[in-house]
Design an enzyme around this catalytic site. Structure first.
Site, PDB file in Angstrom:
ATOM      1  N   GLN A  55      76.193  80.318 -61.820  1.00 30.02           N
ATOM      2  CA  GLN A  55      76.866  81.480 -62.404  1.00 30.02           C
ATOM      3  C   GLN A  55      76.243  81.842 -63.758  1.00 30.02           C
ATOM      4  O   GLN A  55      76.188  81.008 -64.655  1.00 30.02           O
ATOM      5  CB  GLN A  55      78.364  81.218 -62.595  1.00 30.02           C
ATOM      6  CG  GLN A  55      79.079  82.389 -63.226  1.00 30.02           C
ATOM      7  CD  GLN A  55      80.583  82.200 -63.311  1.00 30.02           C
ATOM      8  OE1 GLN A  55      81.333  83.142 -63.492  1.00 30.02           O
ATOM      9  NE2 GLN A  55      81.045  80.962 -63.161  1.00 30.02           N
ATOM     10  N   CYS A 137      74.441  83.677 -56.131  1.00 35.46           N
ATOM     11  CA  CYS A 137      74.845  82.635 -57.080  1.00 35.46           C
ATOM     12  C   CYS A 137      76.222  82.077 -56.736  1.00 35.46           C
ATOM     13  O   CYS A 137      77.016  82.696 -56.031  1.00 35.46           O
ATOM     14  CB  CYS A 137      74.835  83.171 -58.514  1.00 35.46           C
ATOM     15  SG  CYS A 137      75.994  84.517 -58.826  1.00 35.46           S
ATOM     16  N   CYS A 138      76.467  80.874 -57.249  1.00 34.21           N
ATOM     17  CA  CYS A 138      77.774  80.231 -57.179  1.00 34.21           C
ATOM     18  C   CYS A 138      77.955  79.476 -58.492  1.00 34.21           C
ATOM     19  O   CYS A 138      77.188  79.678 -59.429  1.00 34.21           O
ATOM     20  CB  CYS A 138      77.876  79.310 -55.962  1.00 34.21           C
ATOM     21  SG  CYS A 138      76.672  77.951 -55.954  1.00 34.21           S
ATOM     22  N   GLY A 139      78.953  78.615 -58.571  1.00 32.86           N
ATOM     23  CA  GLY A 139      79.235  77.952 -59.832  1.00 32.86           C
ATOM     24  C   GLY A 139      78.049  77.217 -60.432  1.00 32.86           C
ATOM     25  O   GLY A 139      77.697  77.418 -61.596  1.00 32.86           O
ATOM     26  N   THR A 145      75.224  78.138 -52.686  1.00 33.80           N
ATOM     27  CA  THR A 145      74.019  78.975 -52.644  1.00 33.80           C
ATOM     28  C   THR A 145      72.988  78.367 -51.706  1.00 33.80           C
ATOM     29  O   THR A 145      72.328  79.080 -50.939  1.00 33.80           O
ATOM     30  CB  THR A 145      73.432  79.124 -54.053  1.00 33.80           C
ATOM     31  OG1 THR A 145      74.405  79.754 -54.898  1.00 33.80           O
ATOM     32  CG2 THR A 145      72.171  79.963 -54.042  1.00 33.80           C
TER      33      THR A 145
END
Length: 225
Positions: A55, A137-139, A145
């Site tokens: 992120q 995207c992810c955390g 992802t």
């Protein structure tokens, strides 16, 4: 004539002394403003105009501006940070949510509700060139992802060993999750609809090559055995 020459020499000497003793004026140019360019956590190009990362935070926004992003795919149940929402709104970037478990909340374990539908939803955005340049995207930019990118590689015709190697490259010292690798292996690549005329060039080329090299399994009837 000698006296005239001597006078000229004296004048030259005086002129030189004045030149040396004159104060020197220095032009001081203020330094250019320094802008730190910091990519998001686990940022990496995937293909032309396709990127992956964790992120992004406010410190990463100057870097993202250089990518001229049109779309960001956010892989999570919860909304991203308010700063990222405002950044996308300010720069006319489409933010696509691909919830891992649409029925889950922020405290829900994302792997309990990992569905093929969520992955297909993200991939349908990726396979259309009108969404590029694009960031997935992810955390942390690791497992969620990595799942989507791994399934994309399957569509592109990558072998499973190469897909797993790329996935594990981003998982750190803990290594990959066997659940993710099994999901990628079992993913039905035919569940994603690809229009080659509107797909990114690199994807259309990879899909065509994969189809050309496909050899159907040989089947035998009972009478032939």
């Amino acid at each position: 004539m000698t006296d005239n020459c001597r006078e000229d020499d004296d004048n030259l000497g005086t002129s030189g002394d004045n030149a040396l003793s004159a104060p020197t004026q220095l032009l001081v140019t203020p330094p250019a403003p320094h802008q730190t360019i910091v990519p998001p956590l686990n940022f990496c190009p995937v293909e032309r105009y396709l990127y992956r990362s964790g992120q992004p935070s406010t410190v990463n926004f100057p870097f993202l501006l250089n990518l001229n992003l049109r779309t960001i795919i956010w892989l999570a149940n919860e909304e991203p940070q308010d700063a990222l929402l405002a950044f996308c709104d300010m720069h006319d970037i489409r933010l696509r949510f691909a919830a891992i478990n649409p029925e889950g909340g922020e405290d829900d374990n994302p792997w309990d509700g990992l569905t093929e539908h969520s992955i297909v939803s993200a991939l349908q955005t990726i396979v259309h060139r009108d969404n590029y340049p694009l960031l997935v995207c992810c955390g942390m930019g690791r497992h969620r992802t990595g799942t989507v990118i791994g399934c994309l590689r399957r569509i592109m015709g990558w072998n499973l060993a190469s897909v797993s190697e790329e996935y594990r490259r981003f998982t750190g010292s803990r290594g990959g999750r066997i659940l993710v690798e099994l999901l990628i292996e079992a993913f039905d690549t035919k569940s994603v609809t690809i229009d080659k005329a509107n797909a990114p060039e690199w994807l259309a080329t990879a899909v065509s090559a994969s189809e050309a090299s496909y050899v159907p399994a040989t089947t035998y009837s009972i009478h032939e055995m």
